[in-house]
Design a protein around this motif. Structure first.
Motif, PDB file in Angstrom:
ATOM      1  N   PHE A   1       0.835  -1.215   0.000  1.00  0.00           N
ATOM      2  CA  PHE A   1       0.000   0.000   0.000  1.00  0.00           C
ATOM      3  C   PHE A   1       0.866   1.260   0.000  1.00  0.00           C
ATOM      4  N   ASP A   2       2.015   1.181   0.659  1.00  0.00           N
ATOM      5  CA  ASP A   2       2.945   2.316   0.627  1.00  0.00           C
ATOM      6  C   ASP A   2       3.427   2.579  -0.799  1.00  0.00           C
ATOM      7  N   MET A   3       3.616   1.517  -1.577  1.00  0.00           N
ATOM      8  CA  MET A   3       3.999   1.673  -2.998  1.00  0.00           C
ATOM      9  C   MET A   3       2.878   2.356  -3.773  1.00  0.00           C
ATOM     10  N   TYR A   4       1.658   1.927  -3.537  1.00  0.00           N
ATOM     11  CA  TYR A   4       0.490   2.556  -4.172  1.00  0.00           C
ATOM     12  C   TYR A   4       0.463   4.052  -3.851  1.00  0.00           C
ATOM     13  N   GLU A   5       0.642   4.338  -2.556  1.00  0.00           N
ATOM     14  CA  GLU A   5       0.527   5.727  -2.101  1.00  0.00           C
ATOM     15  C   GLU A   5       1.639   6.593  -2.679  1.00  0.00           C
ATOM     16  N   ALA A   6       2.850   6.050  -2.748  1.00  0.00           N
ATOM     17  CA  ALA A   6       3.965   6.829  -3.286  1.00  0.00           C
ATOM     18  C   ALA A   6       3.734   7.161  -4.761  1.00  0.00           C
ATOM     19  N   ALA A   7       3.169   6.223  -5.520  1.00  0.00           N
ATOM     20  CA  ALA A   7       2.981   6.431  -6.956  1.00  0.00           C
ATOM     21  C   ALA A   7       1.778   7.299  -7.269  1.00  0.00           C
ATOM     22  N   SER A   8       0.668   7.093  -6.538  1.00  0.00           N
ATOM     23  CA  SER A   8      -0.601   7.732  -6.934  1.00  0.00           C
ATOM     24  C   SER A   8      -1.116   8.763  -5.939  1.00  0.00           C
ATOM     25  N   GLY A   9      -0.668   8.673  -4.686  1.00  0.00           N
ATOM     26  CA  GLY A   9      -1.192   9.568  -3.661  1.00  0.00           C
ATOM     27  C   GLY A   9      -2.299   8.938  -2.849  1.00  0.00           C
ATOM     28  N   ALA A  10      -2.806   7.768  -3.270  1.00  0.00           N
ATOM     29  CA  ALA A  10      -3.878   7.080  -2.540  1.00  0.00           C
ATOM     30  C   ALA A  10      -3.418   5.670  -2.191  1.00  0.00           C
ATOM     31  N   ARG A  11      -3.827   5.197  -1.024  1.00  0.00           N
ATOM     32  CA  ARG A  11      -3.368   3.875  -0.585  1.00  0.00           C
ATOM     33  C   ARG A  11      -4.170   2.747  -1.219  1.00  0.00           C
ATOM     34  N   MET A  12      -5.426   2.990  -1.551  1.00  0.00           N
ATOM     35  CA  MET A  12      -6.229   1.909  -2.130  1.00  0.00           C
ATOM     36  C   MET A  12      -6.765   2.278  -3.504  1.00  0.00           C
ATOM     37  N   HIS A  13      -7.629   3.264  -3.560  1.00  0.00           N
ATOM     38  CA  HIS A  13      -8.298   3.594  -4.828  1.00  0.00           C
ATOM     39  C   HIS A  13      -7.433   4.593  -5.599  1.00  0.00           C
ATOM     40  N   ALA A  14      -6.498   4.031  -6.372  1.00  0.00           N
ATOM     41  CA  ALA A  14      -5.378   4.805  -6.886  1.00  0.00           C
ATOM     42  C   ALA A  14      -5.745   5.736  -8.041  1.00  0.00           C
ATOM     43  N   ALA A  15      -6.581   5.270  -8.983  1.00  0.00           N
ATOM     44  CA  ALA A  15      -6.854   6.017 -10.236  1.00  0.00           C
ATOM     45  C   ALA A  15      -5.534   6.443 -10.883  1.00  0.00           C
ATOM     46  N   TYR A  16      -4.584   5.525 -10.920  1.00  0.00           N
ATOM     47  CA  TYR A  16      -3.228   5.822 -11.395  1.00  0.00           C
ATOM     48  C   TYR A  16      -3.086   5.576 -12.892  1.00  0.00           C
ATOM     49  N   TYR A  17      -3.722   4.525 -13.407  1.00  0.00           N
ATOM     50  CA  TYR A  17      -3.685   4.278 -14.849  1.00  0.00           C
ATOM     51  C   TYR A  17      -4.614   5.265 -15.537  1.00  0.00           C
ATOM     52  N   ARG A  18      -4.191   5.755 -16.667  1.00  0.00           N
ATOM     53  CA  ARG A  18      -5.020   6.670 -17.461  1.00  0.00           C
ATOM     54  C   ARG A  18      -5.016   6.203 -18.915  1.00  0.00           C
ATOM     55  N   PRO A  19      -6.067   6.483 -19.672  1.00  0.00           N
ATOM     56  CA  PRO A  19      -6.008   6.199 -21.114  1.00  0.00           C
ATOM     57  C   PRO A  19      -4.779   6.890 -21.707  1.00  0.00           C
ATOM     58  N   GLY A  20      -3.876   6.118 -22.290  1.00  0.00           N
ATOM     59  CA  GLY A  20      -2.655   6.691 -22.846  1.00  0.00           C
ATOM     60  C   GLY A  20      -1.425   6.475 -22.002  1.00  0.00           C
ATOM     61  N   GLY A  21      -1.560   5.864 -20.823  1.00  0.00           N
ATOM     62  CA  GLY A  21      -0.377   5.630 -19.986  1.00  0.00           C
ATOM     63  C   GLY A  21      -0.722   5.594 -18.512  1.00  0.00           C
ATOM     64  N   VAL A  22       0.113   6.270 -17.709  1.00  0.00           N
ATOM     65  CA  VAL A  22      -0.164   6.386 -16.275  1.00  0.00           C
ATOM     66  C   VAL A  22      -0.109   7.863 -15.878  1.00  0.00           C
ATOM     67  N   TYR A  23      -0.689   8.164 -14.728  1.00  0.00           N
ATOM     68  CA  TYR A  23      -0.873   9.548 -14.280  1.00  0.00           C
ATOM     69  C   TYR A  23       0.437  10.334 -14.199  1.00  0.00           C
ATOM     70  N   ARG A  24       1.482   9.706 -13.623  1.00  0.00           N
ATOM     71  CA  ARG A  24       2.782  10.405 -13.509  1.00  0.00           C
ATOM     72  C   ARG A  24       3.883   9.364 -13.357  1.00  0.00           C
ATOM     73  N   ASP A  25       5.105   9.802 -13.501  1.00  0.00           N
ATOM     74  CA  ASP A  25       6.239   8.879 -13.375  1.00  0.00           C
ATOM     75  C   ASP A  25       6.449   8.500 -11.906  1.00  0.00           C
ATOM     76  N   LEU A  26       7.254   7.484 -11.688  1.00  0.00           N
ATOM     77  CA  LEU A  26       7.520   7.006 -10.329  1.00  0.00           C
ATOM     78  C   LEU A  26       8.367   8.026  -9.570  1.00  0.00           C
ATOM     79  N   PRO A  27       8.048   8.276  -8.302  1.00  0.00           N
ATOM     80  CA  PRO A  27       8.760   9.316  -7.547  1.00  0.00           C
ATOM     81  C   PRO A  27      10.205   8.931  -7.232  1.00  0.00           C
ATOM     82  N   ASP A  28      11.054   9.953  -7.134  1.00  0.00           N
ATOM     83  CA  ASP A  28      12.472   9.747  -6.820  1.00  0.00           C
ATOM     84  C   ASP A  28      12.719   9.606  -5.323  1.00  0.00           C
ATOM     85  N   ARG A  29      11.694   9.897  -4.535  1.00  0.00           N
ATOM     86  CA  ARG A  29      11.881   9.861  -3.080  1.00  0.00           C
ATOM     87  C   ARG A  29      10.709   9.137  -2.436  1.00  0.00           C
TER      88      ARG A  29
END
Length: 417
Positions: free
Chosen positions: A138-166
């Motif tokens: 869940f920490d991985m989910y949160e770091a990538a998308s900002g949400a621990r469960m309901h991420a809405a991270y995938y988007r038509p055309g790719g993903v919402y943003r790149d993986l964080p550096d920190r």
């Protein structure tokens, strides 16, 4: 002569093993099940109907809430359907990110299944162990998308943003000493990819712990061996997919048979069972977690070496970068139009399916060229598996129903949609 008659009993929804929403009407001959009638309709959220009144992008967060244990996998099938209607190719880095998070989600799902299945059958410790690892995921989910469960991270055309550096870190508190905080942050000093890589190194030993507790446990085997047996022929006839089908010895996996994302570049095995009982399906899912871990490690390795865009630069499908949106008039218009009116998807129909943790999850989408779907029809795997519960439970005892519900890995969000 005493009159002998069958009794009808409600199993759930209040029963702990029914997880609050499944209602079974069991016809009993003594303590043996003569018939099991699953009733659905206790969680209806009208997802398919709501999608007809929302733009294509507004319906994306509903997908997280279908099977609320396999969030990003649901999003993946929906995004694939839209991308096929649009006829667009997504960046290679996004393909690998999606593959990695699909497998992280598979581990998340199987840990939830393992903990709840074991708890239903009477084993408490595994539940606590499984949730320890789920916290990291869940920490991985949160770091990538900002949400621990309901991420809405995938988007038509790719993903919402790149993986964080920190990676976010724990902070010192009154109840937590500096030494404890330092220990908690030991694997969080680098980027998200560093954290995921550390997890892939630790996780096989965690699966070993689960297996020590269950695989040769006498009580676990008594409760699962020979229970809910489904032959390969019946599994195919009933429409089983995923671990339910592979547990019966059929090596069918969409990641191999109909590759999507970056699965055609991954090295992994397809675990299959032999007996088609609850114990075989348990072994298949345990082996799948190990294979998912392998795939995640391969994705981490590739993503480290290959930077690049993570979403298409077609601004009628994906928003422009925020810096450009705040400085360019064209980009501001694109941003405004995309989030107020939505994208217009060419008329047509498409079926997109992925190898969801529970089986084949499909999205059948029909577009009439407007900014909203004309019709969305979802094909969740556990809906099909639930329909076979009667056949799987007949002739078994009441206590065995709990093991059969557990082995089916039912989540009602996608069944009663």
């Amino acid at each position: 002569m005493a009159e002998i008659r069958n009794y009808t009993m409600n199993f759930g929804p209040q029963h702990p093993a029914a997880h609050g929403v499944l209602r079974l009407v069991l016809e009993l001959d003594g303590e043996v099940i003569a018939r099991a009638d699953p009733h659905i309709g206790l969680l209806h959220r009208a997802t398919e109907k709501l999608a007809e009144t929302r733009t294509w992008i507004q319906s994306l967060p509903y997908m997280d809430r279908l099977d609320y244990v396999s969030m990003m996998c649901n999003e993946h099938a929906y995004c694939l359907a839209i991308e096929r209607l649009l006829g667009i190719e997504i960046p290679e880095r996004a393909l690998y990110i999606r593959t990695m998070f699909d497998e992280i989600t598979r581990i998340l799902n199987h840990l939830m299944w393992l903990g709840s299945h074991a708890l239903d059958v009477g084993a408490m410790t595994v539940f606590l162990y499984a949730f320890r690892e789920r916290e990291d995921l869940f920490d991985m989910y949160e770091a990538a998308s900002g949400a621990r469960m309901h991420a809405a991270y995938y988007r038509p055309g790719g993903v919402y943003r790149d993986l964080p550096d920190r990676m976010p870190q724990y902070q010192a508190m009154k109840t937590r000493s500096a030494r404890a905080v330092k220990a908690l942050n030991a694997n969080r000093e680098g980027s998200l990819l560093d954290f995921i890589e550390d997890f892939t190194r630790r996780f096989p030993a965690c699966v070993d712990d689960y297996e020590v507790l269950l695989t040769d446990n006498r009580i676990w085997k008594q409760r699962t061996v020979g229970i809910g047996v489904v032959s390969a022929e019946r599994a195919i006839a009933l429409g089983f997919t995923g671990p339910m089908l592979r547990g019966s010895g059929v090596p069918w996996d969409l990641r191999r048979k109909q590759p999507y994302a970056a699965y055609d570049r991954m090295e992994f095995d397809i675990p299959v069972g032999t007996s088609g009982d609850c114990y075989d399906r348990y072994l298949v899912r345990m082996a799948e977690m190990r294979q998912s871990n392998r795939i995640v490690a391969q994705c981490v390795d590739w993503l480290r070496k290959n930077p690049g865009p993570v979403i298409v630069d077609n601004f009628k499908v994906a928003p422009p970068p925020r810096e450009r949106m705040k400085t360019g008039m064209e980009d501001l218009i694109h941003h405004f139009k995309l989030f107020s009116e939505g994208m217009h998807v060419p008329a047509g129909e498409v079926y997109a399916a992925i190898e969801h943790p529970k089986g084949e999850f499909g999205v059948y989408a029909i577009s009439d060229g407007a900014n909203k779907p004309w019709r969305i029809k979802l094909r969740p795997p556990d809906y099909v598996h639930l329909s076979a519960l009667d056949e799987m439970a007949r002739g078994h005892m009441i206590a065995d129903v709990v093991a059969i519900i557990g082995t089916q890995d039912i989540v009602f969000g996608s069944i009663d949609r």
